[in-house]
Each structure stands twice: as structure tokens, then as C-alpha cells.
Design a protein around this motif. Sequence first.
Motif, mmCIF file in Angstrom:
data_model
loop_
_atom_site.group_PDB
_atom_site.id
_atom_site.type_symbol
_atom_site.label_atom_id
_atom_site.label_comp_id
_atom_site.label_asym_id
_atom_site.label_seq_id
_atom_site.Cartn_x
_atom_site.Cartn_y
_atom_site.Cartn_z
ATOM 1 N N LYS A 48 -65.112 -1.690 -31.995
ATOM 2 C CA LYS A 48 -66.033 -0.923 -32.831
ATOM 3 C C LYS A 48 -67.168 -1.806 -33.320
ATOM 4 C CE LYS A 48 -66.104 1.888 -37.033
ATOM 5 N NZ LYS A 48 -65.304 2.353 -38.206
ATOM 6 N N PRO A 49 -68.423 -1.333 -33.253
ATOM 7 C CA PRO A 49 -69.541 -2.134 -33.766
ATOM 8 C C PRO A 49 -69.370 -2.387 -35.260
ATOM 9 C CG PRO A 49 -70.345 -0.292 -32.444
ATOM 10 C CD PRO A 49 -68.880 -0.068 -32.647
ATOM 11 N N PHE A 50 -69.836 -3.543 -35.696
ATOM 12 C CA PHE A 50 -69.725 -3.882 -37.113
ATOM 13 C C PHE A 50 -70.566 -2.934 -37.966
ATOM 14 C CE2 PHE A 50 -71.108 -6.262 -40.896
ATOM 15 C CZ PHE A 50 -69.873 -6.530 -41.453
ATOM 16 N N TYR A 51 -71.726 -2.545 -37.452
ATOM 17 C CA TYR A 51 -72.584 -1.600 -38.175
ATOM 18 C C TYR A 51 -73.144 -0.602 -37.170
ATOM 19 C CZ TYR A 51 -75.391 -0.052 -42.139
ATOM 20 O OH TYR A 51 -75.913 0.687 -43.172
ATOM 21 N N GLY A 52 -72.950 0.673 -37.433
ATOM 22 C CA GLY A 52 -73.310 1.710 -36.481
ATOM 23 C C GLY A 52 -74.797 1.799 -36.210
ATOM 24 N N LYS A 53 -75.157 2.200 -34.991
ATOM 25 C CA LYS A 53 -76.551 2.308 -34.595
ATOM 26 C C LYS A 53 -77.304 3.353 -35.414
ATOM 27 C CE LYS A 53 -76.171 0.716 -29.797
ATOM 28 N NZ LYS A 53 -76.404 1.069 -28.366
ATOM 29 N N SER A 111 -70.111 -11.966 -42.477
ATOM 30 C CA SER A 111 -69.133 -13.037 -42.658
ATOM 31 C C SER A 111 -67.822 -12.547 -43.253
ATOM 32 C CB SER A 111 -69.710 -14.146 -43.540
ATOM 33 O OG SER A 111 -70.093 -13.623 -44.787
ATOM 34 N N ARG A 112 -67.764 -11.288 -43.744
ATOM 35 C CA ARG A 112 -66.498 -10.775 -44.283
ATOM 36 C C ARG A 112 -65.436 -10.634 -43.196
ATOM 37 N NH1 ARG A 112 -65.379 -5.473 -43.348
ATOM 38 N NH2 ARG A 112 -67.069 -4.081 -42.697
ATOM 39 N N LEU A 113 -65.873 -10.662 -41.926
ATOM 40 C CA LEU A 113 -64.910 -10.598 -40.827
ATOM 41 C C LEU A 113 -63.977 -11.805 -40.819
ATOM 42 C CD1 LEU A 113 -67.222 -9.313 -37.941
ATOM 43 C CD2 LEU A 113 -65.435 -8.022 -39.121
ATOM 44 N N LYS A 153 -65.655 -21.025 -41.090
ATOM 45 C CA LYS A 153 -65.819 -19.587 -41.334
ATOM 46 C C LYS A 153 -66.697 -18.956 -40.260
ATOM 47 C CE LYS A 153 -66.618 -18.132 -45.537
ATOM 48 N NZ LYS A 153 -67.337 -17.826 -46.817
ATOM 49 N N MET A 154 -67.782 -19.624 -39.877
ATOM 50 C CA MET A 154 -68.671 -19.097 -38.832
ATOM 51 C C MET A 154 -67.922 -18.972 -37.512
ATOM 52 S SD MET A 154 -72.041 -21.327 -39.809
ATOM 53 C CE MET A 154 -73.116 -20.659 -38.539
ATOM 54 N N ALA A 155 -67.107 -19.965 -37.202
ATOM 55 C CA ALA A 155 -66.317 -19.907 -35.967
ATOM 56 C C ALA A 155 -65.317 -18.751 -36.007
ATOM 57 C CB ALA A 155 -65.599 -21.237 -35.745
ATOM 58 N N ALA A 167 -76.077 -14.659 -41.579
ATOM 59 C CA ALA A 167 -74.976 -14.792 -42.546
ATOM 60 C C ALA A 167 -75.561 -15.244 -43.882
ATOM 61 C CB ALA A 167 -73.932 -15.778 -42.029
ATOM 62 N N TRP A 168 -76.115 -14.287 -44.628
ATOM 63 C CA TRP A 168 -76.865 -14.620 -45.843
ATOM 64 C C TRP A 168 -75.991 -15.225 -46.937
ATOM 65 C CZ3 TRP A 168 -74.975 -12.172 -50.075
ATOM 66 C CH2 TRP A 168 -74.313 -10.956 -49.886
ATOM 67 N N ASP A 169 -74.695 -14.985 -46.878
ATOM 68 C CA ASP A 169 -73.817 -15.465 -47.945
ATOM 69 C C ASP A 169 -73.151 -16.798 -47.616
ATOM 70 O OD1 ASP A 169 -72.418 -14.178 -45.890
ATOM 71 O OD2 ASP A 169 -70.702 -13.778 -47.171
ATOM 72 N N ILE A 170 -73.513 -17.420 -46.500
ATOM 73 C CA ILE A 170 -73.039 -18.780 -46.220
ATOM 74 C C ILE A 170 -73.827 -19.731 -47.104
ATOM 75 C CG2 ILE A 170 -72.942 -20.608 -44.490
ATOM 76 C CD1 ILE A 170 -70.877 -18.549 -43.924
#
Length: 707
Positions: free
Chosen positions: A13-18, A95-97, A223-225, A331-334
Motif C-alpha cells: 500500500k502506498p504511504f500516501y494515496g495519490k 519516518s514513522r515507518l 532510522k533512515m535505513a 524526512a523533516w523530523d530527522i
Amino acid sequence: MDTQPIDPRFSGKPFYGKGRAKLRRFVFFTGVLLVNLAAVLWMADLFFRSGFHRAHVLLLIIFAILNGLLVLGSFHALFGALDIITGRKRSVRISRLAEGAPDHLEKRYAVVMPVYNEDSAKFCARIEAIYRSIETTGQLDKFDFFLLSDTRDLDLWVLEEVAWTNLCRRLKGFGKIYYRRRKVNENRKAGNIGDFVRTWGGGYEGMLVLDADSLMDGSDIVKMAKVMEAYPRLGILQTPPKLIRGVSVFTRLQQFAMRLYGPLFIRGLNFWQLGGGSYWGHNAMIRVKPFSEFCELPALPGREPFGGRILSHDFVEAALMVSEGWEVWLAWDIEGTYEEAPPTLVDHLKRDRRWCQGNLQHFWLIFARKLPLTVRIHLFMGIMAYLGSPLWFLFLIFGTWVAWDFHVSDLTPLPFDSFAERTFGIAGQWQGMILIGFVFTLLFLPKILALAGAMLVPRLRRAFGGFFPLLVGGMMETIVSMLLAPCMMLAHTLMVLSIITGHAVGWGNQSRETDGTAWADALRFHLAPTLLGIAWTVLALQIGWVFTLWMSPILLGLILCIPVSVWTSRSKYGRALARKNILATPEETSPPEILNLAIQAEASVHVALNAQMPHREGVIAAVVDPYVNSVHISLLENSDMGGVDESLANRCLKNGPGALSKSDLSQLLYTMPAMLMMHRAVWLGAMEDLHPIWIKAVESYRMRPGE
């Protein structure tokens, strides 16, 4: 029956729908267009009211472009502020993933740092800090480190080898930290990264690309990895680096502004770009396989500056990744991602010259087929970052032309009936003031929002040094940036003209530390804007005091650019401000652990294995010093010594390295038998056959340190 593996771009599933992404973009850009259209129509009505002039059409066209860019920037800040107010949980955050990912990484990753004529002790200190930081996470076994040198200075090449060897010895990093220097540095940084991908990339799922001044926290890298492993559609994960370690007033102003205003723009940018983001060239995690398959950059048609190799390769690589169905996220919250900045205005503009040429090359690509809308918008914004300056300059020129014509004609504008007067009963002078107020509101809205937000949140207020230092810093940054803007406008205009006339930029290393700009250098670099400012002021006074007052911010910035450039370059003034917590940032008031690790790092420096001793530095040490010579030849490929190589070695021994051309000396340094032969000769050969430089080097071993 064989089954084909599922393409990760289309799995899950896409992280954010089109659909939701399109709605966000529609709302954002429709708002930008409507606000800009209202302002343009208001100005057109104002021009109609004052009577037609030949320059009005040109002024209106340029205003539409410039005001559109201004509205775009303000909307980024406004939507960013709204995103912050709604809260972290409601924000789109890729990044919540990582929060639900397994504790241990399954794939292998490379930390890649390209270097070019840099201080080896400093970039090795950053690698050491990152290495130790990842080690504390327990995931070091999943990371390898690569120093990819394109250094052309032969002495610095030797210093890099020595620093790398010391680093590996102290960290027990042999087999984990690798060093490679390219013989031919084709295609600059993009070619350097490309060579790594072709040679070693197959062994890694992703690579973290750094600059020589980059610093990143180990837990954030892990976290990025994890995000990359959790989301197979992800091609590039970009982080927003913060500026650190600024000493001069100029760098302190930059890092304060980026730290205070940056989060608004970053959150606003993330609001609409989502998975169609861009890549900024460093502090980003890249999935190696699609990067290798789709991001090989062809040479553009024609010669430089518009043709040839693409300089701003990062935007294009992201564009190619997105156009092939891979997602590029910010990833704005890194938080733990950092870099350094040029220390002076002069150094900043020199770097901008290279970026300007690279961004203008994107004209070839902005109308290419298959590119998604977000990609075209990113390319357009990159181009306009530099084309905006000559357009602003033309707007001021045309405005002066109109004012001069009204002055010399000595005629009163005809009182035409206008829409604003008929509909709202607004007098002519108030219609102009409303437009000016609107433009200034757009200009200062991001600063007001960011400053108010920081002051109202106690944690942020303390992080920026407190209420009074934060207020003074905000006012100082606003005033100095207004003074610097006209000088940068003219500098960018001259850059664009230089590129249009066919003058390509060279490839120089970036200056990161200096003791300030000398008055003579500032005079030479800023003479043109100063003379222009003086001449323009004389003309403005001829037109009248009202026009002069209106133009005063521009004229002051041009006339004062030399003293402002010199003053902002001085470290002593920057330190004085730091003692008062003025222009302080959270990274100064509470330094992150990774920064402390970098400051304390010293693994690359050793008293025995050292190529910086008096009389035996760099190339000299590679020949004379037993340890340095051993390190150097251990990194060379085994080869035979031909007659040409032997002749060059004998000439170098007899006449010194200065007697050889750089290419001949480089050839010697790459020839293992020649380096061994020269080493034996300086220690065992007859002294009358050697140049004094070798004799001094050998005799220096009899001296005590400091003699």
C-alpha cells in the motif's frame, strides 16, 4: 512455472494515496495562483489609474513572476505553520515507518563521503564521530564507510592516505572504512558517486551520501535505513541539515535564519511534495539499485555552460527516480543532520556561481516528457532561485525609467477612473500603499510567524538564547539580510549574464574556514555594486526625495556592500555576539552528542604516522618517511617500472619534486617500484646525487620536535 519477482515500486500500500496528494497540491497551488493574480490585477489597475507608460507592460510581466515567487515562499511558511499547529501526529511523516520496524537491520548500507581538496583531519573526524555514533546503536555490522577522494593536490592526497590509515588503526576499522582516490576525476561529484555505485554498490541496499562537511547522528542514520527497509517504494530519503559551527557573523546569521525559519519552509514543502520530493546532494539515503539503473546522467547537448556535464546533478537524479515510479521523501523530523556553510559573503557567492550554472542547465529538462508535476516545480524553483535576481534588477530599472520620464515631462498623471476607486472608493495614493503593504506582508510573514512561534514556546525560546537575544537576533538578521540582498541580486545577475555569454565555471573546493575578507578583496569583488549604487543614488536624487526614499533599501545595500561584507566576515564580531547569545541556535546552547564526538575526534592524527612534519610534508613524506611510504605503496596497484618512470624518478631525486610537472609527479606517485626506488635512494644513495630537499628531509629525523 517461474514467477517474476514483484517490482517494489508497485508492491504494498502506498504511504500516501495519490488522490489525497493531488488534493493537497491543488489547494496549495490554486491558493498561490489566486493570490498572485489578485495582486497583479491590483497593480494593473494602479497603472491604468496613473496613465499608460511604455514600461508598464514589462513591469507588470516581471511583477507577476516575482510576486508569484514571493507568494510561493510565503505559502510554504504559512502551510508549514499550519502543519506545526495541527500537531506532529496529524502531519505526513514518512519516518514513522521506522517506529514499527524490527530492531535489527536486515540489509547492508554504505556511508559514502566524496572529498575534494579538503582538510583530511576534519573530514576524518566527522567519519569517526558517525562511526562511533552508529556503534552505540549496535548496528555497526550493517554499515561500511567509504572515503571517495577526487583530490587533485598531491600533498593533500598523501595526507588523506595517512589520516585514513590512522583512523582505521585507532577504530579497528580495516575492512569497515575504505579509501579510494580516482586517477581521473571525470564528471566531478556525480562521477565520483557513480564510480562507487558501479564498483561497490552491488553489495549494499542503500548508501548514505554525505558531503565533506556533513555530520549525522548514528541513531537517525539507522532510522533512515529502517524506513528504507519498511517501504520498498522509497528511492531517496532526504533530510534537512542544520548549519553548525558558524564563527563569522555571516555564518552565524545563516545558521540562525535557517534554524529559526527553516522548519516552516520544510514543513510547507513537505505538505505538497510528499513522495515527489527532491534530493539536495548530501545527507540523504539512496536505494542503490534503482539509482544505478535510472540515474546515470548523460551529457547535455552542446558545450558548457548550458551543455556538457550536469553540475546540479542531485535535482536531476531525484527527477529521474520519481519519473520511474520511485518515491523521494523529505524526512523533516530527522533532527540529527548537520552541515557547515561558507564563512563569508564572498565565499558564498563563489559557491553560488557553480550552483547557478548547474540550475540554469535544467532548462533542458523542465519540459522533458514523462516528468511528473512535482519534478517540474522543483526544477522551476531551482532555476528561478537565480533568474529571480536579474528579473528583480530589471524591475528596478524599468521602475526608475518610469519615474524619470514623469520627472522630466513635468506632467501630472491623468486621473483615470479605476476599479479600486469605483468599487471600494480607494484614493490613488492609498491604492499604492495597499499594494506595498501586501508585498511587505508577504516578504516578512515567514519571519514574523517563526519568531512569534519561537517566543511563545518556552522550550524554543530558551534554545535560541532567551527572549531578548532571540528578539535582537531576529531584528539583526532582518536588517543585515536587507542590506545584503541588493549585493546578492547584482552578483546573481552578473553570474547569469556570464553564463549566457558562454563563460563556464571551474570546479574549486569550498572554503569552510577563514579569518575574514580583506578590505582589498572586498573592494575588488564588490566594486561594481558600490559604483552602481552611488550612480543610482545621484539619479534618484534628481528624480525626487520620494523616489529616493522608496529606493533607499536598495541603494544603501549597494553602497554599503563593501563594509557589510567585511564586517560580516569577521570571526571576532561573531564570537562577541555568541557571548551574548545573540544569533544563538539550539545546537549552540545545547550541543548534540554527535557534535561533541566530532570535536573530540582525533583518531586520524598520530605522532608517528604523520605527513606534516617540518621538511617532510605530503609528497616529500611519501618518499622519505618509512611509515608514510609503506602506507602509500600499499594502496597502489602492483606494476613494473618502465624507462620513462625511472627517468622521472632520477630527475626527481636530483632536481627535486619541483622540477617535475604535476602530471609527471602524479605518475611517479602511482608507480610502486619508482616510489620504493626513490625511498631507498634518499636513505642509502650518495648525498651528492640528491637534491637538498631530500637531504633536509633525512636530517630532520635527527631533530627534536620544535627545533
